[in-house]
Design an enzyme around this catalytic site. Structure first.
Site, PDB file in Angstrom:
ATOM      1  CE  LYS A   1      14.722  66.006   8.773  1.00 40.33           C
ATOM      2  NZ  LYS A   1      16.026  65.545   8.509  1.00 40.33           N
TER       3      LYS A   1
ATOM      4  CG  ASP B   1      18.217  57.546  10.155  1.00 36.81           C
ATOM      5  OD1 ASP B   1      17.599  58.201  10.824  1.00 36.81           O
ATOM      6  OD2 ASP B   1      18.566  57.477   9.041  1.00 36.81           O
TER       7      ASP B   1
ATOM      8  CG  ASP C   1      20.955  57.615   6.015  1.00 36.61           C
ATOM      9  OD1 ASP C   1      20.892  58.195   4.855  1.00 36.61           O
ATOM     10  OD2 ASP C   1      20.444  57.682   7.110  1.00 36.61           O
TER      11      ASP C   1
ATOM     12  CB  ALA D   1      14.415  59.498   5.874  1.00 35.28           C
TER      13      ALA D   1
END
Length: 265
Positions: free
Chosen positions: A49, A8, A183, A10
């Protein structure tokens, strides 16, 4: 043998704490006259998003706020407007700030030296990723393949579509030779849905939600507690492996490969 690692972005390899999208979401909703909490934003962190904006707008507390401000519930036009504000804010932020997380460059160099291919999936749009990828490349981190939901007809996480595109382009048939590292909860879901090995990273994660400075200020006992909380979340999602930080990745891969050699031997 691990032959491919899919990261991934960010909160995993860049942007300690995955702060950039949180800041951008807050600015976008603030400009629309709506107060959204960090905790509300992080619930669905990691998905595309556009989908994320829709999830936030559908939250009862946010819907009620919208009704109080505009005397109606949010519409698709409102979603488009907030999404535009979010994109503007995040892109402006990314243009001036992209930093690798600790240990990422060493881990990348290890993978390269051992002929392990590196690809990525993300919740960012292609426009956002072009900025982040170019900035990361200048810092020495340049994955072979970067896939966004726009490459798979908008099928963002937890869909396995982005990972399947990587598997196809890399001509991979053995799923257990592939490791997906992320994460967030949806990173693990994405990897599990694709049938690959899933790895959750604790420090600097969106799940922990702390900047590097905030984490460093914690006492050792507080750090242990925070790491335990994130580890439990990953365990509950069925992550195959969990690492504290990227410096642990080479040892994890060495151990996996050694155990496979013993099994096959």
């Amino acid at each position: 043998m691990i032959k491919t690692v899919i990261f991934d972005w960010a909160g995993t390899t860049v942007d300690y704490g995955s702060l950039a999208p949180v800041i951008a979401f807050k600015k976008a909703f603030d400009r629309a006259g709506i107060n959204v909490l960090d905790s509300e934003i992080r619930i669905d962190m990691g998905i595309a998003k556009w989908d994320h904006i829709g999830k936030i707008l559908a939250m009862p507390r946010i819907s009620e706020q919208w009704k109080e401000v505009y005397n109606r519930l949010p519409s698709e036009d409102d979603r488009e407007n907030v999404y535009g504000l979010f994109q503007e804010s995040l892109i402006n932020h990314l243009k001036i700030s992209t930093e690798l997380k600790p240990g990422v460059l060493d881990a990348f160099q290890y993978l390269t030296a051992h002929h392990i291919r590196v690809a990525t999936t993300t919740g960012y749009t292609l426009e956002m990723m072009n900025i982040v990828r170019d900035s990361a490349a200048k810092l020495g981190y340049l994955p072979e393949l970067v896939v966004t939901s726009e490459d798979v007809a908008g099928q963002g996480r937890p869909s396995p579509a982005m990972i399947k595109t990587i598997l196809s382009q890399f001509s991979i048939n053995e799923l257990q030779s592939v490791m997906k590292i992320g994460d967030t909860v949806v990173d693990i879901q994405e990897g599990k849905n694709a049938g690959v090995i899933t790895v959750g990273i604790i420090e600097g994660s969106s799940l922990m939600g702390l900047s590097e400075a905030e984490y460093d200020r914690l006492t050792e006992d507080e750090k242990i507690l925070k790491r335990r909380e994130v580890r439990t979340t990953f365990e509950n999602e069925g992550a195959d492996l969990i690492i504290n930080n990227m410096s642990e990745l080479p040892d994890v891969i060495e151990t996996l490969n050694a155990s496979e050699e013993v099994t096959n031997g």
